[in-house]
Motif scaffolding. Structure first.
Motif: not given
Lengths: 234, 234
Positions: A58-59, A142-143, A200, A138-140, A149, B58, B54, A56, B139, B142, A54, A197-198
DNA sequence: AGAAAAAAAGCGAACGTTCGTTATTTTTTA
DNA sequence: TAAAAAATAACGAACGTTCGCTTTTTTTCT
């Protein structure tokens, strides 16, 4: 191969995955009782996936995670030393899951076109089975720190390289057309990723994973397989 | 259509985009001098894209943004009322950019296969021209509230619907095969997205955007175009 | 079998730090 | 000189994490 067949070939229940997390993070996880630890890991990971889908990683705050998992703030920290380490655990485990399944499915002595189909479908089916893991990876990614990485990028390069190898072998065997196989492999990767990724989109359209996988195979074969008209021209 | 041709058809320099941002956010942006505002918007947006590429929106702090843009904390807030509003401005502008270009390229009375090629390529070329925007839109969607996120989903659905329409018209004209065009459109979308989501991969391989776009068209045509062997069977 | 002691698991308040934002002052521009 | 732009310090809130206390479970003892 159908999704139901695939499910009979892999041991990937959430509990099995958490058991592996526990086994491989013994120095981090400070809980002695294995069944308790595994039960709580299921809660934590489930909550992570819900929240991060919902908003991410970091959030997501640790208070979010505490509320969602049902564990107190203090009860979570025996499972990981920091929020960042939690990220690392999930991503490493996800990668290991993908690698194990891929290794199982990439080998075989059958025809190139069957190998290609098997490899493409295994990825799609695994991503269906472990949707939250794939989406998260996929989405995370980058953290992660730069070093970790890099491991993710190598993981993607590896799975593409296997597809390239199959395409090249098929070309030598006269089954596949001469193409830029590296580009083909990347585009196949994009088709695979589209599924998870899609989520929905396909849920709304009532498209099953078998339907999607077959459609992708048909699409790829149209492009890659030597056609009758090619052979007649020769 | 080549990328160079495309570039001659759209006005999308960074300055032009920032001028549109300034024009469309007059009630938010408290800076009277247009050229000053546009210059600073360029700095802010450039810094946002650098940082978020990078570590994500967030994880980006306003102090990060201040340092990177060269504007002080206080000098940024006349441009947006909050971090969240900054996000909204960027995503709205990105969507508008995509919509404008798409509208320009989706119409035409030429043959369905040419229309399809034009639409697919326009998207790939625009994503090349405005890579940071596209990457950011994908990206960071969300982070939006549910209502705004819906607008993003509708935007993707709209571009897919245009492709579906072209495929259907082509099928009626006997040019395209009967397929599940909705699935084909989604897979085409995935191919387009692959280009801007994996920038590092294609840069490393020295693949030009023209090469990639042509490859995608070839791939799609293999699947969609009625083949000679189909016609001979009829 | 039950009680007591020990170990393990869990809780929640508090710590130090960082965050997004604002208000006031300073600097720049016209 | 006045208006506009920019800088700086500080505010209140939220953050990730830790630590001492509490509760639960297991082990030991009688």
């Amino acid at each position: 191969m159908k999704y139901a067949d695939f499910l009979n070939m892999v041991d990937d229940s959430t509990r099995a995955v958490c058991r592996r997390v526990y086994a491989e993070n013994k120095d981090t996880i400070k809980i002695k009782k294995e069944e308790t630890a595994i039960k709580n890991l299921e809660k934590i990971l489930g909550a992570v996936f819900d929240i991060t889908y919902e908003k991410g990683f970091q959030a997501m705050s640790m208070r979010d995670l505490s509320r969602r998992s049902g564990l107190s703030m203090g009860a979570m920290y025996p499972y990981f030393r920091s929020k960042e380490e939690l990220l690392g655990i999930i991503l490493r485990q996800g990668r290991a899951m993908l690698k194990n399944v891929f290794e199982k499915f990439k080998t075989g002595s059958e025809r190139p076109e069957d190998r290609l189909e098997k490899v493409i479908k295994a990825h799609i089916f695994l991503s269906e089975r472990a949707k939250p893991w794939f989406y998260f990876m996929f989405m995370e990614a980058k953290n992660l720190s730069a070093g970790e990485r890099k491991a993710i990028l190598e993981s993607e390069a590896y799975t593409e390289a296997v597809i390239v190898e199959i395409l090249e072998a098929g070309e030598r065997a006269g089954v596949f057309r001469k193409r830029r196989h590296v580009l083909t492999a990347s585009i196949i990767k994009a088709m695979q990723q589209e599924w998870y990724l899609k989520r929905w989109k396909y849920a709304r359209r009532k498209v099953t994973v078998d339907e999607y996988a077959d459609y992708v195979i048909n699409f790829v074969n149209s492009f890659c397989l030597v056609q009758n008209s090619d052979m007649e021209a020769n």
